[in-house]
Design a protein around this motif. Sequence first.
Motif, PDB file in Angstrom:
ATOM      1  N   GLU A 135      27.566  24.957 -50.483  1.00  0.00           N
ATOM      2  CA  GLU A 135      27.869  23.804 -49.632  1.00  0.00           C
ATOM      3  C   GLU A 135      26.925  23.738 -48.449  1.00  0.00           C
ATOM      4  O   GLU A 135      26.504  22.670 -48.035  1.00  0.00           O
ATOM      5  CB  GLU A 135      29.326  23.875 -49.168  1.00  0.00           C
ATOM      6  CG  GLU A 135      30.251  23.383 -50.268  1.00  0.00           C
ATOM      7  CD  GLU A 135      31.727  23.521 -49.932  1.00  0.00           C
ATOM      8  OE1 GLU A 135      32.079  24.363 -49.081  1.00  0.00           O
ATOM      9  OE2 GLU A 135      32.513  22.790 -50.559  1.00  0.00           O
ATOM     10  N   GLN A 136      26.569  24.925 -47.911  1.00  0.00           N
ATOM     11  CA  GLN A 136      25.648  24.927 -46.755  1.00  0.00           C
ATOM     12  C   GLN A 136      24.277  24.402 -47.140  1.00  0.00           C
ATOM     13  O   GLN A 136      23.687  23.612 -46.420  1.00  0.00           O
ATOM     14  CB  GLN A 136      25.505  26.352 -46.213  1.00  0.00           C
ATOM     15  CG  GLN A 136      26.792  26.851 -45.610  1.00  0.00           C
ATOM     16  CD  GLN A 136      26.514  27.871 -44.529  1.00  0.00           C
ATOM     17  OE1 GLN A 136      25.580  27.715 -43.748  1.00  0.00           O
ATOM     18  NE2 GLN A 136      27.311  28.906 -44.475  1.00  0.00           N
ATOM     19  N   GLU A 185      24.319  20.660 -47.783  1.00  0.00           N
ATOM     20  CA  GLU A 185      24.313  19.867 -46.552  1.00  0.00           C
ATOM     21  C   GLU A 185      22.874  19.692 -46.039  1.00  0.00           C
ATOM     22  O   GLU A 185      22.472  18.606 -45.627  1.00  0.00           O
ATOM     23  CB  GLU A 185      25.178  20.553 -45.501  1.00  0.00           C
ATOM     24  CG  GLU A 185      25.449  19.681 -44.310  1.00  0.00           C
ATOM     25  CD  GLU A 185      26.571  20.250 -43.448  1.00  0.00           C
ATOM     26  OE1 GLU A 185      26.391  20.274 -42.230  1.00  0.00           O
ATOM     27  OE2 GLU A 185      27.592  20.695 -44.034  1.00  0.00           O
ATOM     28  N   GLN A 193      20.286  15.991 -46.038  1.00  0.00           N
ATOM     29  CA  GLN A 193      19.706  15.300 -44.857  1.00  0.00           C
ATOM     30  C   GLN A 193      18.283  14.897 -45.159  1.00  0.00           C
ATOM     31  O   GLN A 193      17.362  15.608 -44.799  1.00  0.00           O
ATOM     32  CB  GLN A 193      19.672  16.244 -43.642  1.00  0.00           C
ATOM     33  CG  GLN A 193      20.992  16.829 -43.246  1.00  0.00           C
ATOM     34  CD  GLN A 193      20.794  18.109 -42.411  1.00  0.00           C
ATOM     35  OE1 GLN A 193      19.679  18.470 -42.026  1.00  0.00           O
ATOM     36  NE2 GLN A 193      21.879  18.795 -42.111  1.00  0.00           N
TER      37      GLN A 193
END
Length: 350
Positions: A341-342, A345, A349
Motif C-alpha cells: 500500500e505504501q 501510494e 502520485q
Amino acid sequence: MSSPALRAPSARSGFDALSVYDDAAQRCAIDLSDNTNLWGMPPSALRALHDFKYDKVTRYPSAYTSELKESLARYTGAEPSMIVTGCGSDDVLDSAIRAFGNPGGALACCDPTFSMIPVLARLNGLTVTLSSFSPDGGLPVESLLASNAEIIYICSPNNPTGRSASREEIETIARSFDGLVIVDHAYAEYAEDSLMYLTGTFRNVLVTRTFSKAFGMAGLRVGYAVGNTSLIAEVEKSRGPYKVGALGSVAAIAALENDTSWIRDVVSETIVNRNKLIRRLESFGYSPLPSDANFVLVPVTDSASIVTRAASDNVGIRGFRNLSGIGDAVRITVGPWSMMEQILEIMGQK
Ligand SMILES: *Cc1c(COP(=O)(O)O)cnc(C)c1O
C-alpha cells in the motif's frame, strides 16, 4: 619524483572500469529494492541462531559444509556430491566463472539480466557478450549460441524482468553448447517450473540457488549450486574452503529440516500479493511486466524521480535507466500488503 614505494600500484587491467556496488536503497526503513523475504526468516532458523553456542566460533566451520550439503541433498533430491555451497550464490557464480572461463574468453548472457554477472565475468578476466531478449520475451537462443562464448548464463526467473525461460529454450542451449551453462535459479521457490531436473540430464548445466530470497537470510550469505559431480568438483576447487560461516550453516540447515512448509506459505502469500500489486499498478495506467518471481518490473518514463520520491518516504526501490527493449523501469519487491500500500501510494502520485 616520489619514491616508488609511495606510488599506489595499479590494479589489474579492466579494474578501472569497475566500481563498487551501490546499496543506497537498503538504508530506507522499508526496503523493496533487493527482492529479499519481507516476512522475515523461517522461525526455526531464528531459533537456531538464538541457541548457537558462540564459543564455537573460535574454530573454523566445516571447510565445504558437509552437513549443509546433506540437508540440501534431501531438499533438492540431488546427491551431496552434486552440490557446492558458497558465501551467497554470488560467490558460487564467481567460482563457477573462474573455474570454467579462461581469461580472455567470453561469457554470453541476456540483456537485461542480473547486474552482478558482467561484473563477475570481468573480474575473472572474461569479456561479456549481451543478447537482447526476443520481442516476445523469449530467450535469444540463436544469438547466445552464436556468441562464441565459453560460458552461457541464463537467469530464470530473470532478474530484473521476472520472466522464466522455457524448458525447451534452455534444453536447446544445453544440448548445442560445449561450454558451461549456468542457470541462475535464485527465485526457484517462486517459479512455477523447477529447473533442477536439468542437472540430472545435462553434464554441462549448473543450477545456482540461494538462501537470500525466499529463505529470508540475505544477511547470512549462503548460496549453493547443483550440477554433475565432475562439474561440481571443479567449482569446489575454485571456491576454496571455509566460505560459509558457522551461523549461516546452522540457520540454513534448521530451515531446510523444519520450515519448508513455512517457506511454501510465504511464497503463496507473495504470489497473491504480486498479482494484486500488478492489477493495482495497471489501474494506475502502468504496464508492469508479468512476473514469475517475488518482484515486479514497472516501465516508467523517469525512474530516478520515482526512486527519489520513494526514498523521501523512506521506501527503497530499485531504479533502472534505459534497459534494453524496456527503457526506464523500477523494480518493486513484493512483501506484506501494508508495504505494498505504501509503494502504491507513491506510484499513484503521477
Ligand atoms: C539475489 C540474486 C542472487 C543472489 O545472491 P546471493 O549472493 O545468494 O545473496 C543471485 N542471482 C540473482 C538473479 C539474484 O537476483
